[in-house]
Write a protein that holds these residues in place. Structure first.
Motif, mmCIF file in Angstrom:
data_model
loop_
_atom_site.group_PDB
_atom_site.id
_atom_site.type_symbol
_atom_site.label_atom_id
_atom_site.label_comp_id
_atom_site.label_asym_id
_atom_site.label_seq_id
_atom_site.Cartn_x
_atom_site.Cartn_y
_atom_site.Cartn_z
ATOM 1 N N THR A 23 -5.377 4.536 -0.583
ATOM 2 C CA THR A 23 -5.956 4.945 -1.823
ATOM 3 C C THR A 23 -6.593 6.434 -1.661
ATOM 4 O O THR A 23 -6.303 7.289 -2.488
ATOM 5 N N ALA A 43 -7.364 -2.303 -4.446
ATOM 6 C CA ALA A 43 -6.820 -0.827 -4.240
ATOM 7 C C ALA A 43 -6.971 -0.321 -5.822
ATOM 8 O O ALA A 43 -7.474 0.812 -6.077
ATOM 9 N N LEU A 83 0.842 -1.130 -0.040
ATOM 10 C CA LEU A 83 -0.037 -0.211 0.137
ATOM 11 C C LEU A 83 1.025 1.333 -0.072
ATOM 12 O O LEU A 83 0.652 2.190 -0.581
ATOM 13 N N GLN A 90 -0.288 -1.533 -10.932
ATOM 14 C CA GLN A 90 -1.227 -2.552 -10.309
ATOM 15 C C GLN A 90 -1.729 -3.526 -11.137
ATOM 16 O O GLN A 90 -1.711 -4.824 -11.149
ATOM 17 N N VAL A 98 -5.394 -7.453 -2.243
ATOM 18 C CA VAL A 98 -5.242 -6.020 -1.780
ATOM 19 C C VAL A 98 -4.912 -5.260 -3.191
ATOM 20 O O VAL A 98 -5.452 -3.996 -3.383
ATOM 21 N N THR A 99 -4.165 -5.666 -4.244
ATOM 22 C CA THR A 99 -3.675 -4.950 -5.390
ATOM 23 C C THR A 99 -5.019 -4.939 -6.195
ATOM 24 O O THR A 99 -5.467 -3.846 -6.683
ATOM 25 N N LEU A 108 -14.562 -3.356 -0.577
ATOM 26 C CA LEU A 108 -13.735 -3.432 0.801
ATOM 27 C C LEU A 108 -14.427 -4.242 1.639
ATOM 28 O O LEU A 108 -13.612 -4.905 2.494
ATOM 29 N N VAL A 147 -6.560 0.002 3.111
ATOM 30 C CA VAL A 147 -6.740 0.189 1.936
ATOM 31 C C VAL A 147 -7.412 1.472 1.616
ATOM 32 O O VAL A 147 -7.123 2.139 0.723
ATOM 33 N N VAL A 162 -7.236 -4.004 7.729
ATOM 34 C CA VAL A 162 -6.758 -3.989 6.160
ATOM 35 C C VAL A 162 -7.829 -3.077 5.369
ATOM 36 O O VAL A 162 -7.604 -2.423 4.587
ATOM 37 N N ILE A 182 -12.172 -7.568 0.564
ATOM 38 C CA ILE A 182 -10.897 -7.706 1.070
ATOM 39 C C ILE A 182 -10.884 -8.128 2.578
ATOM 40 O O ILE A 182 -10.146 -8.587 3.129
#
Length: 462
Positions: free
Chosen positions: A163, A315, A13, A182, A311-312, A137, A159, A155, A140
């Motif tokens: 972002t 994001a 991140l 990404q 996560v990638t 969200l 995130v 997390v 994740i």
């Protein structure tokens, strides 16, 4: 292990944040903040379309469609995921010519139909993107709980904050810059995670077969997904921003085809893993999550790259949605517009309720389907705004007919308008074809008939 996982996710991140902040223009005007007008090449746009369109949803929905519906349904999902880019690539040059200084789908709607339709379109767009944000969200958080002992809230908030930092300060340029990295990272991680999981897949038994769903049902699912996903994503303001960010019409077209082509491939591959897991007899879990069921058969170390992949994915979609909603609000604030400072605070403010919803761990699938249906009811009348005969009356009549058409199939089948309305709200959280098909056909037919009967007398200019 939780400390190592937290450190790796934090480092990822932090890298995204640094990349985004480096791309920002500290003294740039508000227009550049929301459009990065005429600046982006075809490869950059293609990778951006891919990264912004991908999200944690690809680890859940396509594998499940592959496992239970088979290749036909999976093809529908893949095409539906890519088609919005192709449509904007095809219509984008005309939109750019009609609105050379445009910034949003709302401004396009106002130029074609007036302020009333603009507010309607903007409301649907914000509703859809808000559902998308909450879903990503929430996803994740669920993935974090599946793959690690790291606190879910850490997390989700991490995130959102990371972002938010680079999109609030850097605007669209920050989102485009991070999208490039990404996109490559998610392709590499998908290759690693998917390759290892596939290598550990049990040998297919001799009696292995594709899902036994009848072809007619599989086709129905495929058509439902094409209509729902395409219609909804055409109200994604983040994609519309890229229409004006393109260096020229050629860059937009090539970027759209590049992003769409890779998206089809990614969805097909990830969904194919789910199909293979079902054919191999892997226990898919309850509720079924084929992709993560495959990871249960893989080495323990694979959980970390899988979590970085998630996560990638989140994001890359969340930053586009944040900037898209903020730009829609900015562009809809009147001719004087908001200041750059106010635009940044709008971006921050919109995330507070979204994060609060995501931390509840609720299912947003039904809300997603309702938002998709609203989009399907008005997408054709909105796109027909480029036709010289199309009027605000025709667009409004088509949209209202689309809403009625969504209810009509259930009404006819049950004999009750209330039951038809209930069916159009997807009480089981399962997408079904009749409401979507009814909305699309009714809105298209009525909009065309009214436009032919009462054409626009004088076309508005941007």
């Amino acid at each position: 292990m939780p400390y190592l996982t937290s450190a790796v996710l934090g480092a990822a991140l932090l890298c995204f944040t640094v990349l985004g902040l480096r791309a920002r223009r500290a003294d740039g005007p508000l227009d550049d903040y929301v459009t990065a007008r005429n600046s982006q090449s075809a490869p950059t746009l293609g990778l951006s379309f891919l990264a912004s369109g991908m999200g944690a949803w690809i680890l859940f929905a396509p594998p499940e469609i592959g496992a239970f519906v088979g290749p036909l349904g999976l093809a529908g999902y893949a095409i539906g995921s890519a088609l919005p880019f192709i449509v904007l690539g095809a219509f984008g040059p005309a939109i750019r010519r009609r609105l050379p200084e445009g910034r949003s789908i709302g401004e396009y709607a106002e130029a074609c139909f007036g302020a009333g339709i603009r507010r309607w379109v903007a409301l649907v767009s914000v509703l859809y993107m808000g559902c998308f944000l909450a879903a990503e969200l929430t996803a994740i958080g669920a993935i974090t709980g599946l793959l690690s002992d790291v606190p879910v809230a850490l997390v989700v908030v991490g995130v959102a904050v990371a972002t938010l930092l680079y999109t609030a300060l850097g605007g669209l340029r920050a989102s485009l810059a991070t999208d490039r990295w990404q996109a490559w990272l998610l392709l590499a991680l998908l290759g690693v995670v998917g390759g290892v999981a596939l290598a550990r897949l049990p040998e297919l038994p001799a009696e292995a077969a594709l899902p036994s769903i009848p072809a007619a049902d599989a086709l129905s699912v495929a058509l439902t997904l094409v209509i729902a996903v395409t219609a909804a994503n055409l109200f994604h303001q983040g994609y519309w921003q890229r229409v004006w960010a393109a260096r020229d019409d050629r860059a937009l077209g090539r970027g759209a085809w590049l992003g769409g082509g890779i998206t089809v491939l990614v969805v097909a591959v990830v969904g194919g893993l789910g199909m293979l897991a079902a054919m191999a007899g892997v226990s898919l879990g309850e509720p079924p999550i084929p992709f993560f069921a495959l990871l249960a058969e893989a080495p323990g170390w694979l959980a970390l790259p899988a979590l970085v992949l998630a996560v990638t994915l989140v994001a890359s979609s969340v930053d586009t949605l944040q900037n898209g909603i903020a730009s829609l609000v900015v562009a809809g604030s009147g001719r004087r517009g908001l200041s750059l400072r106010a635009a940044r605070w709008v971006t921050v403010a919109l995330m507070v309720p979204v994060v609060a919803i995501a931390l509840q761990g609720l299912s947003v699938l039904r809300l997603f389907l309702i938002a998709d249906l609203l989009c399907a009811a008005i997408v054709v009348p909105v796109l027909l705004g480029l036709w010289a005969r199309m009027s605000a009356m025709a667009a409004l009549a088509g949209g209202l007919a689309g809403l009625a058409g969504a209810v009509l199939p259930g009404w006819v089948a049950s004999g009750s308008a209330l039951d038809g309305l209930l069916a159009a709200s997807f009480p089981g959280g399962v997408p079904t074809l009749p409401p979507f098909l009814g909305a699309l056909l009714a809105s298209s037919a009525v909009a065309l008939l009214v436009a032919w009967w009462r054409p626009a007398a004088v076309r508005r200019t941007a």
